[in-house]
Design a protein around this motif. Structure first.
Motif, short mmCIF file in Angstrom:
data_model
loop_
_atom_site.label_atom_id
_atom_site.label_comp_id
_atom_site.label_asym_id
_atom_site.label_seq_id
_atom_site.Cartn_x
_atom_site.Cartn_y
_atom_site.Cartn_z
N ARG A 231 0.83 -1.21 0.00
CA ARG A 231 0.00 0.00 0.00
C ARG A 231 0.87 1.26 0.00
NH1 ARG A 231 -3.00 -1.16 4.10
NH2 ARG A 231 -1.77 -0.01 5.65
N ALA A 232 1.93 1.24 0.80
CA ALA A 232 2.82 2.41 0.86
C ALA A 232 3.50 2.64 -0.49
CB ALA A 232 3.87 2.20 1.95
N THR A 233 3.87 1.58 -1.17
CA THR A 233 4.51 1.70 -2.48
C THR A 233 3.54 2.24 -3.52
OG1 THR A 233 5.97 -0.15 -1.95
CG2 THR A 233 5.76 0.45 -4.27
N LEU A 234 2.33 1.73 -3.50
CA LEU A 234 1.34 2.12 -4.52
C LEU A 234 0.83 3.54 -4.32
CD1 LEU A 234 -0.71 -1.21 -4.68
CD2 LEU A 234 0.89 -0.34 -6.40
N THR A 235 1.00 4.09 -3.13
CA THR A 235 0.50 5.45 -2.86
C THR A 235 1.61 6.48 -2.71
OG1 THR A 235 0.43 4.95 -0.48
CG2 THR A 235 -1.60 4.59 -1.76
N ASP A 236 2.85 6.10 -3.01
CA ASP A 236 3.97 7.03 -2.90
C ASP A 236 4.10 7.82 -4.19
OD1 ASP A 236 6.36 8.34 -2.52
OD2 ASP A 236 7.41 6.62 -1.67
#
Length: 425
Positions: free
Chosen positions: A222-227
């Motif tokens: 999730r952190a990667t996809l929203t960075d």
């Protein structure tokens, strides 16, 4: 290097087949009776499947171990390349090219991903360069092989381009067995390291790279996809994918437009790719050595963009001068890719980010590769101004985007405390 060299040979040899023995009426397009629009569709469909299967392939690589998954991909794309030698119509060409893209999709992001388990950030650009530069060697060898295979035209009643696909696909199938047996997976699992060496290899990358036993978590995904900063990297990769695609697929056609005909058009694609190999490795070494990945990328893009502008502006009959600028443009268009990818991987800090970030970067970049398929228009031969100016525009925009991304990282670093991990530049 050898694996990606074979991959690039099998991907781009359709460009050689397009014009091989065309003066005798025996090229791929003439034998299969396809139009230029159908040929472009066959090129484009490769990138559609390539885009769809890159990210799932990286997950499978992690699931099944690099040696097993890469060996499977290698055998499969080699078989598809050999199958291209048997096609008889447009439908068969499109179907096999789709499958070829599906199996080749996982290799490049997978190999960049594997490097993250073995090397520190400052050690990656040169190694990525050697992998990518093998594509330039593939272009050089491809032209030389096509020149030789072209003399087989008519042997046993077959066109030379059919032999070309079979000859270049067979080594990938054979090499897959060696990859299965000898390709190293992770430092903590390989058998040829002693316990002390394995501990050293693992300890030296802790905190700055991923470990093979680590698993991706939903929080990391999730952190990667929203960075948002990663999407700037992804969009920048589109700008370098346009010239990478167009040069890989249309170099023989462009060289033919420089006044070289028949088999000579195959032979004269060799020097540009040989020079590009040296420049690509040199730029990567300097970028890693002095921690200037963003500057190495932007400067290479600016040089290549400027040369494409000159290439498009020169008179179509200035063959020698256009050939010189073509060599420089191709060399630096390839050279900007390794430091850009190394820069991205250096700023991916978790296994989840690495598992998703690298293939997403390359997948989104396929938009640029699809654009590259259509910019060299056959009705603009021999000058191809649209192709050259389009490459120039994307490269110059990319150079500006890279500098903007560099400024963003500098500002982030200024806000960090003395003990916090810095963003790489």
């Amino acid at each position: 290097m050898v694996i990606y060299l074979l991959c690039s040979l099998d991907r781009s040899n359709i460009g050689n087949a397009k014009i091989l023995n065309s003066d005798a009426g025996h090229s791929l397009m003439q034998a299969v009776h396809i139009s230029n629009e159908q040929y472009l569709t066959a090129l484009m469909i490769f990138f559609v499947s390539y885009t769809l299967f890159e990210t799932p392939s990286n997950y499978m690589l992690k699931r099944f171990r690099p040696s097993r998954w890469i060996a499977f991909l290698m055998f499969a794309w080699g078989a598809m390349t050999m199958l291209l030698g048997a096609i008889r119509n447009f439908g068969g060409l499109v179907a096999v090219r789709f499958l070829l893209g599906m199996f080749e999709a996982g290799l490049f992001p997978g190999m960049v991903y594997v490097l993250m388990f073995w090397y520190r950030p400052e050690e990656r650009a040169l190694r990525i360069a050697f992998i990518l530069a093998s594509a330039t060697l593939g272009g050089a060898f491809g032209g030389a092989i096509a020149y030789g295979v072209g003399k087989m035209d008519g042997v046993r009643g077959l066109e030379a381009w059919r032999y070309l696909f079979v000859i270049e696909g067979a080594p990938s199938c054979a090499g897959a067995f060696l990859v299965w047996l000898f390709f190293p997976d992770y430092p903590e699992t390989v058998s040829w390291l002693s316990d002390e060496e394995r501990e050293l290899a693992t300890e030296r990358i802790k905190g700055v790279a991923s470990l093979g036993h680590q698993r991706i978590t939903w929080a990391e995904a999730r952190a990667t996809l929203t960075d948002y900063r990663l999407y700037v990297h992804y969009l920048t990769y589109i700008t370098i994918s346009v010239p990478f695609s167009s040069m890989s697929l249309f170099s023989p056609t462009i060289v033919a437009g420089l006044g070289y005909k028949g088999l000579d058009a195959q032979l004269f694609t060799v020097p540009p790719y040989a020079i590009a190999f040296v420049i690509t490795v040199s730029v990567a070494w300097v970028s890693d050595r002095y921690e200037k990945r963003s500057l190495g990328t932007s400067l290479s893009m600016a040089i290549a963009g400027a040369c494409f502008i000159v290439e498009g502006a020169l008179p179509s009959d200035s063959f020698k001068l256009r050939y010189v600028f073509f060599i420089i443009a191709l060399s630096f268009a390839f050279a900007c890719i390794p430091p850009l990818l190394s820069w991205l991987t250096a700023n991916l800090r978790t296994t989840g980010a690495a598992t998703l970030g690298v293939p997403l970067n390359v997948s989104i970049g396929q938009v640029g590769q699809i654009i590259g398929v259509y910019i060299y228009k056959s009705n603009e031969s021999p000058g191809y101004p649209t192709g050259h100016y389009t490459n120039a525009g994307f490269l110059l925009v990319g150079a500006i985007a890279v500098l903007g991304l560099r400024v963003m990282y500098i500002r982030r670093n200024k806000r960090l405390g003395p003990e916090e991990r810095r963003w790489r530049l």
